[in-house]
Motif scaffolding. Sequence first.
Motif, PDB file in Angstrom:
ATOM      1  N   SER A   1      63.082  51.221 125.749  1.00  0.00           N
ATOM      2  CA  SER A   1      61.751  51.299 126.338  1.00  0.00           C
ATOM      3  C   SER A   1      61.695  52.417 127.365  1.00  0.00           C
ATOM      4  O   SER A   1      62.723  52.839 127.914  1.00  0.00           O
ATOM      5  CB  SER A   1      61.354  49.968 126.985  1.00  0.00           C
ATOM      6  OG  SER A   1      62.140  49.694 128.116  1.00  0.00           O
ATOM      7  N   THR A   2      60.506  52.895 127.607  1.00  0.00           N
ATOM      8  CA  THR A   2      60.282  53.924 128.611  1.00  0.00           C
ATOM      9  C   THR A   2      58.884  53.745 129.175  1.00  0.00           C
ATOM     10  O   THR A   2      58.040  53.077 128.565  1.00  0.00           O
ATOM     11  CB  THR A   2      60.447  55.337 128.007  1.00  0.00           C
ATOM     12  OG1 THR A   2      60.393  56.309 129.060  1.00  0.00           O
ATOM     13  CG2 THR A   2      59.350  55.650 126.999  1.00  0.00           C
ATOM     14  N   TYR A   3      58.642  54.330 130.351  1.00  0.00           N
ATOM     15  CA  TYR A   3      57.333  54.215 130.996  1.00  0.00           C
ATOM     16  C   TYR A   3      56.645  55.575 131.027  1.00  0.00           C
ATOM     17  O   TYR A   3      57.286  56.601 131.272  1.00  0.00           O
ATOM     18  CB  TYR A   3      57.490  53.671 132.424  1.00  0.00           C
ATOM     19  CG  TYR A   3      57.926  52.223 132.451  1.00  0.00           C
ATOM     20  CD1 TYR A   3      56.992  51.195 132.508  1.00  0.00           C
ATOM     21  CD2 TYR A   3      59.279  51.878 132.414  1.00  0.00           C
ATOM     22  CE1 TYR A   3      57.376  49.861 132.525  1.00  0.00           C
ATOM     23  CE2 TYR A   3      59.680  50.549 132.425  1.00  0.00           C
ATOM     24  CZ  TYR A   3      58.723  49.544 132.488  1.00  0.00           C
ATOM     25  OH  TYR A   3      59.120  48.231 132.491  1.00  0.00           O
ATOM     26  N   GLN A   4      55.357  55.553 130.782  1.00  0.00           N
ATOM     27  CA  GLN A   4      54.533  56.743 130.813  1.00  0.00           C
ATOM     28  C   GLN A   4      53.285  56.441 131.643  1.00  0.00           C
ATOM     29  O   GLN A   4      52.850  55.285 131.706  1.00  0.00           O
ATOM     30  CB  GLN A   4      54.110  57.151 129.389  1.00  0.00           C
ATOM     31  CG  GLN A   4      55.264  57.518 128.468  1.00  0.00           C
ATOM     32  CD  GLN A   4      55.931  58.819 128.870  1.00  0.00           C
ATOM     33  OE1 GLN A   4      55.281  59.848 128.991  1.00  0.00           O
ATOM     34  NE2 GLN A   4      57.241  58.778 129.077  1.00  0.00           N
ATOM     35  N   PRO A   5      52.694  57.466 132.287  1.00  0.00           N
ATOM     36  CA  PRO A   5      51.471  57.203 133.065  1.00  0.00           C
ATOM     37  C   PRO A   5      50.326  56.777 132.150  1.00  0.00           C
ATOM     38  O   PRO A   5      50.187  57.276 131.040  1.00  0.00           O
ATOM     39  CB  PRO A   5      51.187  58.551 133.734  1.00  0.00           C
ATOM     40  CG  PRO A   5      51.916  59.555 132.907  1.00  0.00           C
ATOM     41  CD  PRO A   5      53.111  58.873 132.366  1.00  0.00           C
ATOM     42  N   ASN A   6      49.536  55.826 132.624  1.00  0.00           N
ATOM     43  CA  ASN A   6      48.371  55.364 131.866  1.00  0.00           C
ATOM     44  C   ASN A   6      47.126  56.020 132.465  1.00  0.00           C
ATOM     45  O   ASN A   6      46.662  55.627 133.525  1.00  0.00           O
ATOM     46  CB  ASN A   6      48.248  53.842 131.937  1.00  0.00           C
ATOM     47  CG  ASN A   6      47.074  53.321 131.139  1.00  0.00           C
ATOM     48  OD1 ASN A   6      46.555  54.009 130.263  1.00  0.00           O
ATOM     49  ND2 ASN A   6      46.649  52.108 131.445  1.00  0.00           N
ATOM     50  N   GLU A   7      46.596  57.021 131.776  1.00  0.00           N
ATOM     51  CA  GLU A   7      45.454  57.779 132.287  1.00  0.00           C
ATOM     52  C   GLU A   7      44.221  57.603 131.418  1.00  0.00           C
ATOM     53  O   GLU A   7      43.273  58.384 131.495  1.00  0.00           O
ATOM     54  CB  GLU A   7      45.835  59.266 132.360  1.00  0.00           C
ATOM     55  CG  GLU A   7      47.057  59.528 133.231  1.00  0.00           C
ATOM     56  CD  GLU A   7      47.640  60.920 133.041  1.00  0.00           C
ATOM     57  OE1 GLU A   7      47.256  61.589 132.067  1.00  0.00           O
ATOM     58  OE2 GLU A   7      48.475  61.325 133.872  1.00  0.00           O
ATOM     59  N   VAL A   8      44.212  56.596 130.558  1.00  0.00           N
ATOM     60  CA  VAL A   8      43.109  56.439 129.617  1.00  0.00           C
ATOM     61  C   VAL A   8      42.352  55.142 129.870  1.00  0.00           C
ATOM     62  O   VAL A   8      42.866  54.197 130.478  1.00  0.00           O
ATOM     63  CB  VAL A   8      43.605  56.475 128.156  1.00  0.00           C
ATOM     64  CG1 VAL A   8      44.358  57.770 127.873  1.00  0.00           C
ATOM     65  CG2 VAL A   8      44.483  55.269 127.839  1.00  0.00           C
TER      66      VAL A   8
END
Length: 200
Positions: free
Chosen positions: A130-137
Amino acid sequence: MKKLIHFLSMSLIFLLISCSQSATEEKESSDASLTVEPKELSDVEKNLVSKTDVGMIEYFLLNGKLKEGEDLEISIEVYRNGSLETELMKTYGQIDPNLKNELISFAVRTTGDEQQFLQLVAGHTSGVSSTYQPNEVSMSSLSRLVDGKVQLELNKPLYIAMWAGTSGNTMSTGGSEDGSLPEGLDEVEVAYLYKVTLIH
């Protein structure tokens, strides 16, 4: 006459042996193929998933046999406004060459105090990454990119699932049913594509 009968008998034996070897080689060749197909959940399985905090998830089954020297590579490609930006969580190796209903999955969940992060979860043959990404949507969807059983081809990426998102009010992607790169990626701000590749 005896020589002719002996010759015909020997010819028939060689023909049968040849056909038998050909059938065996053909079977080995067909056994070596590797397929991916969507896994349909039973009602019980759906109920179990609903008790977790993973809102979007797709499951797939791997079946077949890897030839000597072949491996399976699984990763997530990141597209922004239609352009490939990077590749995440590439895994390969440590795989049993004989695959029977091997389960893999791709899930996306929002996390953080204000849902400001996306957690991408890839279930693969050797575990879970797993990995985390910014949620910009503000709008997103998770969809399959294969419809039914698809055979993997050597060194040809097979895209099996896609999460797509936009901060606008509308979103449209062309999708795919055969695992090819979907159309319409330039119409979404960000897309995460779950990819499987048979490599040598």
